[in-house]
Design an enzyme around this catalytic site. Structure first.
Site, PDB file in Angstrom:
ATOM      1  CG  LEU A 167      -1.699   7.093   2.733  1.00 56.93           C
ATOM      2  CD1 LEU A 167      -2.707   6.841   3.483  1.00 56.93           C
ATOM      3  CD2 LEU A 167      -1.353   8.630   2.734  1.00 56.93           C
ATOM      4  CE1 TYR A 168       2.515   8.226  -0.748  1.00 53.50           C
ATOM      5  CE2 TYR A 168       4.661   7.149  -1.477  1.00 53.50           C
ATOM      6  CZ  TYR A 168       3.947   8.324  -0.865  1.00 53.50           C
ATOM      7  OH  TYR A 168       4.573   9.347  -0.833  1.00 53.50           O
ATOM      8  CB  SER A 169      -2.156   1.924  -3.204  1.00 49.40           C
ATOM      9  OG  SER A 169      -2.348   2.522  -4.274  1.00 49.40           O
ATOM     10  CG  LEU A 170      -5.253   2.579   2.158  1.00 47.85           C
ATOM     11  CD1 LEU A 170      -6.952   2.092   2.389  1.00 47.85           C
ATOM     12  CD2 LEU A 170      -4.723   3.256   3.581  1.00 47.85           C
ATOM     13  CB  ALA A 222       4.457   6.166   2.173  1.00 50.24           C
TER      14      ALA A 222
END
Length: 347
Positions: A60-63, A58
């Site tokens: 979002l995951y670890s931006l 995604a």
């Protein structure tokens, strides 16, 4: 590895998917439990060597770092046309207006950022991470459909919403002739079976393949109840795991049943829990957030384990109804990340 079709599509996916939330530079989201690139790459390669071709991440995951790590590894170790890359959008990626959500502007912006980070020309499965009540559903669904028409995305998926909202989305897509959702990523395991009431029957009727998150109930199904220790992830999720799994009496009995079958069969508890999911035709693949090669091997080994009807009954009998948190956002766990966004570079 025997591949299966994702729902009613012609897309071949492995019946085990790698959840890449585990992979990401620690300074960009999960400083305690995420694996950096040096540690993540061998695991991604190990999964590929085992025949796994389905990878989920995604923005979002670890931006964005998860997408970057996954994209580089798949570029170096895999045939792009053979692997299936899934990613998601919805949550905050930057501070200020239009930094989150499912508006047309956000969707068209975030897909390009994800394509760049993944280092690919197209995304196989583009999923809404959660619903966005601040945006008209028609705006979201039309913009997503346009991505498929433009060739940036091959298929569309959704995640974690009430069945009535998913039904409305499917109806709206059909009514407008837009490209439809082909998958639902939902929360389903032996300790969380509320999706059997509405969502899973809906998916079965509509030819939707389900991709399961938290298939081992955040590790609770992989070890004896009294051996359960808080994982680094659980310690940093703001109590979200306790929100998901609160029925200690029946949960303990289910975990004991998993252990009894595992001992009798001479396999791991994780294999039993994953084999139970495999017995459900609507389940396409569980998302395995593997942090070791052994966990990948365990997941693949579960494909050879076929539970008997009596074993399935023993696993399911202790279950008691509980609150359904399928439609909620995991805001407690994500709050720590969102708070750091002004100081971090997401794109």
């Amino acid at each position: 590895m025997e591949y299966i079709k994702l729902g009613a599509t012609g897309l071949d996916v492995s019946p085990i998917a790698i959840g890449a939330m585990t992979y990401g530079e620690p300074d960009r989201g999960h400083p305690i439990w995420s694996l950096d690139e040096a540690d993540a790459r061998p695991l991604i390669r190990h999964a590929l060597d085992a025949g796994i071709n389905f990878f989920d991440t995604a923005n979002l995951y670890s931006l964005g770092s998860s997408e970057e790590i996954l994209g580089r590894a798949l570029r170096d170790f895999a045939d792009r046309d053979s692997v299936v890359i899934a990613t998601k959008l919805r949550h905050p990626m930057r501070s200020g207006p239009n930094g989150k959500g499912l508006s047309r502007k956000a969707i068209l912006t975030e897909v390009d950022h994800s394509l760049r980070r993944l280092g690919t020309d197209y995304i196989d499965l583009y999923q809404t991470h959660r619903n966005d009540p601040s945006t008209p559903i028609e705006e979201t669904l039309e913009a997503l459909s346009d991505l498929v028409t433009a060739g940036k995305v091959r298929y569309l998926g959704a995640s974690s919403m009430p069945a009535w909202e998913f039904s409305r989305a499917l109806h709206t897509q059909r009514a407008h002739g837009w490209h439809r959702f082909v998958s639902m990523q939902d929360h389903y395991n032996l300790l969380a079976r509320e999706q059997e009431r509405e969502m899973l029957p809906l998916c079965a009727a509509e030819g939707i393949g389900t991709v399961v998150w938290s298939p081992l109930a955040r590790g609770r199904l992989a070890r004896a109840w009294d051996d359960a220790k808080a994982t680094a992830r659980a310690e940093t999720d703001g109590g979200y795991a306790d929100l998901l799994y609160t029925s200690a009496g029946s949960d303990r009995a289910i975990v004991a049943a998993v252990g009894a079958i595992a001992e009798a069969r001479g396999v791991s508890r994780a294999q039993v829990a994953l084999a139970w999911l495999r017995s459900k035709p609507v389940v396409a693949a569980p998302l395995v957030g593997a942090s070791s090669a052994a966990q990948i091997d365990d997941a693949v080994a579960s494909l050879d384990l076929v539970l008997t009807p009596d074993e399935i009954e023993a696993l399911e009998a202790p279950y008691t109804p509980r609150h359904d948190f399928q439609g909620i956002s995991d805001d407690r766990e994500l709050a720590a990340i969102a708070a750091r966004i002004p100081q971090m570079t997401a794109a």
